[in-house]
Design a protein around this motif. Structure first.
Motif, mmCIF file in Angstrom:
data_model
loop_
_atom_site.group_PDB
_atom_site.id
_atom_site.type_symbol
_atom_site.label_atom_id
_atom_site.label_comp_id
_atom_site.label_asym_id
_atom_site.label_seq_id
_atom_site.Cartn_x
_atom_site.Cartn_y
_atom_site.Cartn_z
ATOM 1 N N HIS A 1 -3.191 0.486 -3.868
ATOM 2 C CA HIS A 1 -3.030 -0.891 -3.381
ATOM 3 C C HIS A 1 -2.625 -1.803 -4.545
ATOM 4 C CE1 HIS A 1 -3.686 -4.442 -0.884
ATOM 5 N NE2 HIS A 1 -4.382 -4.969 -1.869
ATOM 6 N N LYS B 1 1.499 -6.905 8.414
ATOM 7 C CA LYS B 1 1.917 -5.703 7.705
ATOM 8 C C LYS B 1 3.253 -5.191 8.228
ATOM 9 C CE LYS B 1 -2.791 -4.282 6.533
ATOM 10 N NZ LYS B 1 -2.602 -4.553 5.084
ATOM 11 N N GLU C 1 -10.328 0.127 5.717
ATOM 12 C CA GLU C 1 -10.111 0.546 4.334
ATOM 13 C C GLU C 1 -11.238 0.024 3.443
ATOM 14 O OE1 GLU C 1 -6.360 -0.370 2.648
ATOM 15 O OE2 GLU C 1 -5.221 0.917 3.999
ATOM 16 N N ARG D 1 -7.897 2.555 -2.752
ATOM 17 C CA ARG D 1 -8.671 2.335 -1.540
ATOM 18 C C ARG D 1 -8.792 3.638 -0.761
ATOM 19 N NH1 ARG D 1 -6.624 -3.398 1.174
ATOM 20 N NH2 ARG D 1 -7.330 -4.786 -0.486
ATOM 21 N N HIS E 1 -12.773 -0.310 -0.697
ATOM 22 C CA HIS E 1 -12.398 -0.297 -2.110
ATOM 23 C C HIS E 1 -13.045 0.887 -2.819
ATOM 24 C CE1 HIS E 1 -11.375 -1.924 -6.084
ATOM 25 N NE2 HIS E 1 -12.605 -1.597 -6.453
ATOM 26 N N ASP F 1 0.858 -1.187 0.000
ATOM 27 C CA ASP F 1 0.000 0.000 0.000
ATOM 28 C C ASP F 1 0.895 1.237 0.000
ATOM 29 O OD1 ASP F 1 -2.835 -1.012 0.320
ATOM 30 O OD2 ASP F 1 -1.851 -2.028 1.990
ATOM 31 N N GLU G 1 -1.629 -5.745 -5.369
ATOM 32 C CA GLU G 1 -1.691 -7.092 -4.778
ATOM 33 C C GLU G 1 -1.408 -8.158 -5.838
ATOM 34 O OE1 GLU G 1 -4.674 -9.832 -2.007
ATOM 35 O OE2 GLU G 1 -5.267 -7.814 -2.655
#
Length: 441
Positions: free
Chosen positions: A211, A258, A171, A188, A173, A133, A213
């Motif tokens: 973001h 994280k 958070e 996000r 979307h 992020d 992923e």
């Protein structure tokens, strides 16, 4: 500015997680956007010459080593902070003066390329991650996200009666920018809270987070940054018209834990002003339908076109009058390199071109002066005007921002190109200035 400055809590330090448990060496680390990450040990011999069997550090061949001032490099140094967080300093360098006892010196200092902070475990420099992020200045405005604040006014007087807000701390979307079989890149909405809501004063801030992923793989920090973060940062900078600073980077591993990453990413705009925000060439709402195709192509840039985009992004932040000419030439050169990427370098098939050329020369018979002129005139290279037209087609919506009047631009291109050619015919020995040659772009 880069990632926000941070003073970490006092920690116990060791060269590995194993030695950390027995360590009684305490010190403090801090990250500064200008000076990087720095560790200060007030007393102890943590930063000493390595033993022969110590695989975590190297000396002698390190950069900056001199006979009387040897540098010692450590792949990583691990710390356990008093607030319970785990910190890893990567690529650590220190200087040890020969013949001096480090404890008697009273203080040891070291500098690291980056710091990794995790609430539950120590993270090794070669750890693998599945997501990241990134908080980038200007991304909220570029995305067109709306705040959750509501104002109530008196219907008669218009006087403000109350202000209310609803904050979702999880958070949410906002929008998917790009997705394929390898990665999903999205926006996000996140809330950043400072202070306790029950106290007299606290702040709440909403911002847009980029973001990224990966779907079926985990990669190292370096690979994640080079392959995805830096390229998407450059793409968004191109769309916004300025390079917003990165104030936060947070990686997620396969265990869903994280890790915050502290390192310098170079200069950027911290707080874009009203003028920059309102002059964004490609805000999300303008390219929303084509955003997937734009990103797909951007991520595949290689060679000259990739270098061209790097030049453009590097010149976005500041525009002092003293360097405007060099910026103009550099930007134009970058666009020129982009315009040639993937284009044909020949107007005709070489055999067909040679056939036409021979036919023309034969038709001129013994007129040597005419033949000389024709041989200079005939070539199989597409004109600059061709590349300009193709570039404008590829730029799509952005072309209107760069060249509002495309018809006049292409007409001027043809005139300038002809002017340079005629000037060349007047003198074979005359050398063109860089400015004249530039007009051929």
């Amino acid at each position: 500015m880069s990632v926000e400055n941070k003073m970490f809590a006092t920690a116990c330090w060791g060269l590995s997680e194993k030695t950390l448990h027995q360590s009684t060496i305490y010190g403090t680390a801090n990250y500064d956007a200008q000076d990087g990450t720095r560790l200060v040990i007030e007393g102890g011999d943590l930063l000493k010459s390595p033993d022969e069997d110590d695989s975590n550090c190297s000396s002698g061949a390190a950069t900056g080593v001199t006979l009387n001032n040897p540098s010692i490099n450590f792949d990583a140094i691990y710390g356990k902070c008093s607030d319970g967080k785990n910190i890893t300093l990567g690529n650590v360098q220190t200087v040890v003066l020969p013949g001096l006892d480090s404890i008697q010196c009273g203080r040891q200092t070291a500098h690291a390329d980056y710091a990794l902070v995790n609430a539950t475990k120590h993270v090794a420099p070669d750890a693998l991650f599945t997501a990241v992020d990134i908080r980038i200045a200007g991304l909220w405005e570029w995305s067109g996200a709306q705040g959750g604040i509501h104002f109530e006014r008196d219907k008669g007087t218009g006087k403000l009666i109350s202000i209310s807000a609803e904050w979702d701390l999880e958070e949410s979307h906002l929008f998917t920018l790009f997705e394929d079989e390898i990665v999903k890149i999205s926006l996000r909405i996140a809330c950043i809270r400072t202070g306790n809501p029950t106290s007299k004063y606290f702040t709440m801030e909403r911002d847009t987070i980029l973001h990224i992923e990966l779907k079926d793989s985990a990669i190292s920090i370096e690979t994640m940054l080079d392959t995805w973060v830096f390229r998407m940062w450059a793409f968004l900078s191109f769309c916004m018209g300025f390079r917003g600073s990165i104030s936060k980077v947070e990686f997620t591993d396969e265990d869903k834990t994280k890790t915050q990453y502290y390192a310098s990413f170079g200069d950027g705009i911290d707080n874009p002003d009203f003028r920059r925000i309102n002059r964004m060439p490609l805000p999300l709402h303008a390219i929303q339908g084509d955003i997937h195709a734009y990103i797909d192509r951007w991520l595949k840039f290689q060679g000259d076109i990739k270098r061209g985009t790097t030049v453009i992004i590097g010149l976005l932040n500041n525009n002092p009058a003293s360097v405007i000419d060099s910026e103009y030439v550099s930007l134009a050169g970058a666009f020129e390199a982009i315009s040639r990427d993937g284009r044909t370098t020949k107007d005709l098939d070489p055999a067909r071109f040679q056939e036409i050329r021979n036919t023309v020369l034969e038709a001129l018979g013994d007129d040597s002066s005419a033949k000389e002129w024709v041989q200079k005139k005939l070539n199989n290279i597409p004109p600059a005007n061709f590349y300009a037209q193709e570039l404008l087609k590829d730029l799509g919506t952005f072309a209107e921002y760069v060249v509002p009047d495309q018809a006049s631009f292409l007409k001027d291109m043809r005139k300038i190109e002809m002017h340079i050619f005629i000037k060349h015919q007047k003198s074979k020995t005359e050398k063109h200035s860089y400015c004249n040659l530039y007009t051929l772009i």
